[in-house]
Structures are given as structure tokens and as C-alpha cells.
Write a protein that holds these residues in place. Structure first.
Motif, PDB file in Angstrom:
ATOM      1  N   HIS A  96       1.679 -14.644  -4.344  1.00 36.68           N
ATOM      2  CA  HIS A  96       1.201 -13.361  -4.870  1.00 36.68           C
ATOM      3  C   HIS A  96       1.609 -12.192  -3.979  1.00 36.68           C
ATOM      4  O   HIS A  96       1.956 -11.124  -4.471  1.00 36.68           O
ATOM      5  CB  HIS A  96      -0.314 -13.400  -5.052  1.00 36.68           C
ATOM      6  CG  HIS A  96      -0.874 -12.125  -5.610  1.00 36.68           C
ATOM      7  ND1 HIS A  96      -0.643 -11.730  -6.910  1.00 36.68           N
ATOM      8  CD2 HIS A  96      -1.630 -11.153  -5.033  1.00 36.68           C
ATOM      9  CE1 HIS A  96      -1.233 -10.568  -7.117  1.00 36.68           C
ATOM     10  NE2 HIS A  96      -1.845 -10.193  -5.994  1.00 36.68           N
ATOM     11  N   ASP A  97       1.552 -12.372  -2.665  1.00 31.50           N
ATOM     12  CA  ASP A  97       1.927 -11.292  -1.740  1.00 31.50           C
ATOM     13  C   ASP A  97       3.405 -10.943  -1.867  1.00 31.50           C
ATOM     14  O   ASP A  97       3.776  -9.772  -1.803  1.00 31.50           O
ATOM     15  CB  ASP A  97       1.612 -11.682  -0.299  1.00 31.50           C
ATOM     16  CG  ASP A  97       0.117 -11.769  -0.041  1.00 31.50           C
ATOM     17  OD1 ASP A  97      -0.647 -11.088  -0.771  1.00 31.50           O
ATOM     18  OD2 ASP A  97      -0.294 -12.507   0.870  1.00 31.50           O
ATOM     19  N   VAL A  98       4.244 -11.942  -2.046  1.00 24.68           N
ATOM     20  CA  VAL A  98       5.685 -11.711  -2.198  1.00 24.68           C
ATOM     21  C   VAL A  98       5.951 -10.948  -3.496  1.00 24.68           C
ATOM     22  O   VAL A  98       6.756 -10.011  -3.521  1.00 24.68           O
ATOM     23  CB  VAL A  98       6.462 -13.047  -2.168  1.00 24.68           C
ATOM     24  CG1 VAL A  98       7.929 -12.840  -2.507  1.00 24.68           C
ATOM     25  CG2 VAL A  98       6.313 -13.717  -0.812  1.00 24.68           C
ATOM     26  N   ILE A  99       5.258 -11.322  -4.542  1.00 25.70           N
ATOM     27  CA  ILE A  99       5.414 -10.635  -5.830  1.00 25.70           C
ATOM     28  C   ILE A  99       4.974  -9.178  -5.693  1.00 25.70           C
ATOM     29  O   ILE A  99       5.645  -8.270  -6.189  1.00 25.70           O
ATOM     30  CB  ILE A  99       4.608 -11.341  -6.933  1.00 25.70           C
ATOM     31  CG1 ILE A  99       5.187 -12.717  -7.210  1.00 25.70           C
ATOM     32  CG2 ILE A  99       4.610 -10.514  -8.211  1.00 25.70           C
ATOM     33  CD1 ILE A  99       4.341 -13.549  -8.142  1.00 25.70           C
ATOM     34  N   GLN A 100       3.867  -8.954  -5.018  1.00 31.08           N
ATOM     35  CA  GLN A 100       3.363  -7.596  -4.851  1.00 31.08           C
ATOM     36  C   GLN A 100       4.336  -6.737  -4.040  1.00 31.08           C
ATOM     37  O   GLN A 100       4.617  -5.602  -4.402  1.00 31.08           O
ATOM     38  CB  GLN A 100       1.991  -7.623  -4.167  1.00 31.08           C
ATOM     39  CG  GLN A 100       1.327  -6.279  -4.099  1.00 31.08           C
ATOM     40  CD  GLN A 100      -0.076  -6.370  -3.525  1.00 31.08           C
ATOM     41  OE1 GLN A 100      -0.491  -7.399  -3.004  1.00 31.08           O
ATOM     42  NE2 GLN A 100      -0.806  -5.280  -3.622  1.00 31.08           N
ATOM     43  N   ARG A 101       4.895  -7.295  -2.953  1.00 33.48           N
ATOM     44  CA  ARG A 101       5.874  -6.559  -2.151  1.00 33.48           C
ATOM     45  C   ARG A 101       7.135  -6.269  -2.965  1.00 33.48           C
ATOM     46  O   ARG A 101       7.690  -5.169  -2.900  1.00 33.48           O
ATOM     47  CB  ARG A 101       6.233  -7.345  -0.887  1.00 33.48           C
ATOM     48  CG  ARG A 101       5.334  -6.998   0.266  1.00 33.48           C
ATOM     49  CD  ARG A 101       5.797  -7.636   1.557  1.00 33.48           C
ATOM     50  NE  ARG A 101       4.981  -8.828   1.741  1.00 33.48           N
ATOM     51  CZ  ARG A 101       5.440 -10.061   1.917  1.00 33.48           C
ATOM     52  NH1 ARG A 101       6.715 -10.292   2.007  1.00 33.48           N
ATOM     53  NH2 ARG A 101       4.621 -11.082   2.037  1.00 33.48           N
ATOM     54  N   PHE A 102       7.583  -7.262  -3.732  1.00 36.15           N
ATOM     55  CA  PHE A 102       8.767  -7.086  -4.569  1.00 36.15           C
ATOM     56  C   PHE A 102       8.524  -6.004  -5.615  1.00 36.15           C
ATOM     57  O   PHE A 102       9.379  -5.143  -5.844  1.00 36.15           O
ATOM     58  CB  PHE A 102       9.137  -8.409  -5.252  1.00 36.15           C
ATOM     59  CG  PHE A 102      10.313  -8.305  -6.177  1.00 36.15           C
ATOM     60  CD1 PHE A 102      11.590  -8.144  -5.687  1.00 36.15           C
ATOM     61  CD2 PHE A 102      10.127  -8.348  -7.550  1.00 36.15           C
ATOM     62  CE1 PHE A 102      12.680  -8.047  -6.543  1.00 36.15           C
ATOM     63  CE2 PHE A 102      11.203  -8.245  -8.413  1.00 36.15           C
ATOM     64  CZ  PHE A 102      12.480  -8.099  -7.905  1.00 36.15           C
ATOM     65  N   PHE A 103       7.342  -6.023  -6.226  1.00 39.64           N
ATOM     66  CA  PHE A 103       6.993  -5.025  -7.231  1.00 39.64           C
ATOM     67  C   PHE A 103       7.030  -3.619  -6.635  1.00 39.64           C
ATOM     68  O   PHE A 103       7.653  -2.699  -7.183  1.00 39.64           O
ATOM     69  CB  PHE A 103       5.603  -5.330  -7.806  1.00 39.64           C
ATOM     70  CG  PHE A 103       5.041  -4.221  -8.646  1.00 39.64           C
ATOM     71  CD1 PHE A 103       5.503  -4.006  -9.930  1.00 39.64           C
ATOM     72  CD2 PHE A 103       4.046  -3.378  -8.149  1.00 39.64           C
ATOM     73  CE1 PHE A 103       4.986  -2.978 -10.705  1.00 39.64           C
ATOM     74  CE2 PHE A 103       3.531  -2.351  -8.908  1.00 39.64           C
ATOM     75  CZ  PHE A 103       3.999  -2.162 -10.197  1.00 39.64           C
ATOM     76  N   LEU A 104       6.376  -3.435  -5.503  1.00 42.68           N
ATOM     77  CA  LEU A 104       6.340  -2.117  -4.859  1.00 42.68           C
ATOM     78  C   LEU A 104       7.738  -1.663  -4.428  1.00 42.68           C
ATOM     79  O   LEU A 104       8.100  -0.494  -4.581  1.00 42.68           O
ATOM     80  CB  LEU A 104       5.396  -2.135  -3.659  1.00 42.68           C
ATOM     81  CG  LEU A 104       3.910  -2.314  -4.001  1.00 42.68           C
ATOM     82  CD1 LEU A 104       3.089  -2.469  -2.736  1.00 42.68           C
ATOM     83  CD2 LEU A 104       3.410  -1.154  -4.834  1.00 42.68           C
TER      84      LEU A 104
END
Length: 145
Positions: free
Chosen positions: A63-71
Motif C-alpha cells: 500500500h505504501d508503494v502504491i501511495q508513493r507511486f500515486f503521489l
């Protein structure tokens, strides 16, 4: 202050005129080259392929990787659009929408903030990006269950 003599001013204007003429001559020569447009198209296609290859989709399990990628994708998309690179900006925003947990809300926000032409291009680009990300999204959902 000293006054610039007419002779010095004439020489400066003459040199500037010769430089501008030189630029026009070689620009005309470059554009009249029969291979110029073909080479230009090849360079643009190669640059576009390199940009497509440079966008790395992370593992969608964390989830953290997805959030960083999204931002990161939202930020890159905004930067590209502000610089005038509409195609890359749309690509990055489409990646952000594809990995977003609530894409409809994000699309509503983007619809309010983006010009209509860019927003419609983004909506048209979404299916292709979703197809590109579909295998990774499916693998991430299988791992969750």
C-alpha cells in the motif's frame, strides 16, 4: 557615461545582421534537406518510446508503494502539463487514476481543475493505461485474498 560612436554602433549592427543572416541561411538549408522530416519523426518516435519505457510501474502489493507511486505520478503529471508537455502529463495522470483507490472522486477533481480538452484526452487515455496495469492489479488482488 560615454557616448558610443556612430562607427562602433554601425559595426555592432552589422555584426548582428550578419549573425542573423547566417542563422536564416543555415536554418533554410537544414529545412530543405530531404531527410530532415524523416529524421525528425524518427527522433520523436524514439523519444516517445524511451518515455514509455521509462515509466516503471511498481509492485502493487504494498500500500505504501502504491501511495508513493500515486503521489509521484500526480506531481509529474502536473509538472509536465505546466511545462507544456501535454502527452506526458496526461500519461502520468492516467497512471495515477489507474492505481487510485477512488478513481471517480479523483476524476471529478481533475475535471474541475483541468481544461476540458486535456480532461477529455485523459479520459480517452484511461482504457489503454488500465489495460497496461490490469495484469499487475489482478496479481495484487489475488495476493490479498
Amino acid at each position: 557615461m560615454t557616448m558610443i560612436s556612430k562607427t562602433a554602433m554601425g559595426i555592432a549592427v552589422g555584426i548582428a545582421g550578419i549573425f542573423v543572416g547566417y542563422c536564416f541561411y543555415f536554418d533554410q538549408k537544414r529545412r530543405s534537406d530531404p531527410d530532415f522530416k524523416r529524421k525528425l519523426r524518427e527522433r520523436r518516435q524514439a523519444r516517445k518510446q524511451n518515455q514509455d519505457a521509462s515509466i516503471k510501474i511498481p509492485e502493487l502489493k504494498d500500500h505504501d508503494v502504491i501511495q508513493r507511486f500515486f503521489l509521484q505520478e500526480v506531481q509529474l503529471g502536473e509538472e509536465m502539463l505546466s511545462c507544456g508537455d501535454v502527452e506526458s502529463g496526461i500519461e502520468h495522470l492516467a497512471n495515477a487514476v489507474a492505481v487510485c483507490g477512488q478513481p471517480t472522486q479523483l476524476l471529478q477533481i481533475l475535471q474541475k481543475t483541468l481544461p476540458p480538452l486535456i480532461f477529455h484526452a485523459l479520459v480517452e487515455r484511461l482504457p489503454a493505461v488500465s489495460q497496461k496495469l490490469a495484469p499487475q492489479i489482478a496479481m495484487a488482488e489475488d495476493d490479498v485474498e
